[in-house]
Each structure stands twice: as structure tokens, then as C-alpha cells.
Design an enzyme around this catalytic site. Sequence first.
Site, PDB file in Angstrom:
ATOM      1  N   ASP A 178      40.284 -51.334  21.456  1.00  0.00           N
ATOM      2  CA  ASP A 178      39.807 -50.602  22.629  1.00  0.00           C
ATOM      3  C   ASP A 178      39.140 -49.282  22.246  1.00  0.00           C
ATOM      4  O   ASP A 178      38.158 -48.876  22.862  1.00  0.00           O
ATOM      5  CB  ASP A 178      40.971 -50.338  23.593  1.00  0.00           C
ATOM      6  CG  ASP A 178      41.516 -51.617  24.205  1.00  0.00           C
ATOM      7  OD1 ASP A 178      40.735 -52.583  24.339  1.00  0.00           O
ATOM      8  OD2 ASP A 178      42.720 -51.663  24.542  1.00  0.00           O
ATOM      9  N   GLU A 198      31.597 -49.423  31.184  1.00  0.00           N
ATOM     10  CA  GLU A 198      30.944 -50.731  31.182  1.00  0.00           C
ATOM     11  C   GLU A 198      30.738 -51.214  32.610  1.00  0.00           C
ATOM     12  O   GLU A 198      31.587 -50.986  33.481  1.00  0.00           O
ATOM     13  CB  GLU A 198      31.786 -51.745  30.413  1.00  0.00           C
ATOM     14  CG  GLU A 198      31.600 -51.705  28.919  1.00  0.00           C
ATOM     15  CD  GLU A 198      32.334 -52.832  28.225  1.00  0.00           C
ATOM     16  OE1 GLU A 198      31.681 -53.648  27.549  1.00  0.00           O
ATOM     17  OE2 GLU A 198      33.568 -52.899  28.354  1.00  0.00           O
ATOM     18  N   ASP A 238      36.703 -47.324  27.983  1.00  0.00           N
ATOM     19  CA  ASP A 238      36.797 -48.786  27.899  1.00  0.00           C
ATOM     20  C   ASP A 238      37.961 -49.235  28.766  1.00  0.00           C
ATOM     21  O   ASP A 238      39.082 -48.730  28.624  1.00  0.00           O
ATOM     22  CB  ASP A 238      37.006 -49.234  26.453  1.00  0.00           C
ATOM     23  CG  ASP A 238      37.106 -50.747  26.335  1.00  0.00           C
ATOM     24  OD1 ASP A 238      36.194 -51.442  26.829  1.00  0.00           O
ATOM     25  OD2 ASP A 238      38.102 -51.225  25.761  1.00  0.00           O
TER      26      ASP A 238
END
Length: 321
Positions: free
Chosen positions: A279, A197, A113
Site C-alpha cells: 500500500d 485513485e 491509497d
Amino acid sequence: MKGIPKFHAKAMGYCSYRTACQYPSGKNSLKQPTVRLTGNTLYLPKLKGGVKLVLHHSLPEDAHIENVTLSMEMDGSVHASICYSYTLLVDMTLQEAAMDGAHPEGTTFLGLDYSQHDFYVDNGGRKANYPKYYRKSEERLALLQRKLSHKEKNSQNYRKLLKQIRKLHTKIKNQRKDFLQKESTRLVKAYDVIVVEDLDLRGMGGALSLGKNLHDNGFGMFRNMLAYKLRRKGSCLVKVDRWFPSSKTCSCCGHVLESLELSDRTYVCPACGNTMDRDVNAAVNICEEGKRIFPDYLKKILQEEQEASDKAKRKGRQKAA
């Protein structure tokens, strides 16, 4: 300086020269190629004699040199980028399993992340702790630029200061690139599949509060490094859809919050009471989503690569005809 090429670029700051390697054939088959690397000496057609290099790593034994690009950095240092082809043995285990819609048992996944402060946080709670090279040199850079503004343009002192500024910028760039190369190599060696992501980095870079950190850490470059290193391993970098609610979803029960502010650094689930770092929670969700979509994702990448290869072959046949 002896052995260093002189660039004649019309555009300032763009000094690059590429030469293709030609392999003699027919009556000239006994002659040497126009570009060759002997030990740490590079021979090029437009330079008299060889140029001694500081090699990053040696070429494979069956390397076939395609071309060489010489480029000069802002501080005056010259780099030679050698493009070559060679035979690479790739483990097909993951690719064969993906074609069957699964992944082998024991396949290791890692979810990352993006973090403004720590560069990334993985699903195990580990942080990259990026050194923030630009931030550390920012005060020194501001001092040099302030001195430069007081000098007469194109004077001798002006050129000296400008050279120092360019040298500092090049140092920051090299420090960043070195960190990203080592970190990406370490992760690729330790894990089979890495999941991130699909963030809109260009849009984030334009934000006043996020842009400087993003440009400093080079997360987009880091993703590209992970992608090509995993492909050489026979795997791929999985990008989860940017609209996937990784931060809002509870990694324990799957409950999705209606809203979550960027200032909320701790995730508290109202359904099961799970409390954890925001996170880390997002990294766990990214990893699990990556496991779910990995077979279809890798299959799609293999199909796109095959289509690109077929298209290139068709163009080659049309040119030959």
C-alpha cells in the site's frame, strides 16, 4: 413537541421540508426576511415563533441566506441545513501556476491509497486507522433485530425496539461522518494538493468480500469532502486514472510487475530488489503521478467550472426574457 415541525410525507422515511428566503422590496423593504437566524434561534414562515438550534458553526458576517432545509432523521432528531452565499477570498497561486503548466515550488502533495483494513495509507506510510463504527455496533444491532423479529408487528414493544434500532443506525452514521469531516479537514490544512485513485466504488461495494468494509468507512464521501474543501482553498483533489498500475509499479526504479495478487501484501521488485509494503508503494506512485498531471488536471477543472457558470448565466437570461 413544541417548535418541531410535523412532516406529512407519503413515503415512509422521507421527511424533509425546504423553504426559500424572501427579502422584501419596495414598500415592504423595511420588513424582515422570511428566514432569519438571530443568535441560535431560527425563524421560519411556517413555524410559530423561533426554533432554538445547536449551531455547528456560526455564519459569516456577510452571509446571505438562500434557503433552509429541515429534515428528520430515523431516530426522530431534526436537522436544519442553511444554504447561504458569502464572499470567500481564494488563493490564486496554484491556479495561475496551472495555467502556465507548472506548480509553485514548495507545493505540498499527499498521495492516498485506499485500504480495506486501514481506510487509507499515504505515501509516508501513515495510516488512518478508521475505528470501524459499524463493525463495533454490529453485534448489538444483530441482537436488537433478532428481538424485533419475535415481536408482534406494530405492537408497543415492536415500536420501542424499532426506535432503538433506528437510534443505533443514526449514531453509527453520525460517528462516521464526524470522523470523515475531521480527517478531511486535517489533511486539507496540512497539504496543498491531495491525490487519490479514481476507484469504481460502486462496483467494489457490490463485491461480497469488499462491500461491507467499503460501506462502513464511506471512502466515497471522504473523497467528496476533500474535493470541496480543497476547491475552497484554491486547489483541487486530483484523481489518478483507475487503470494506472500504482500497485504493480516499483516506486524506486519504475519496473512494472506482470501480475500481483490481492493477497500479496509486500511488494518485492525483481529488478532493483526494493521491498516495501504494497500500500505504501502504491501511495508513493499515486503521489508522483499526481504531481505530473496536476497542472493539466486543475486547468481542466477550471475550464469545466467556467463552462458550467456560463451555461447557468445563459439559462438565467433566457428565463428573464
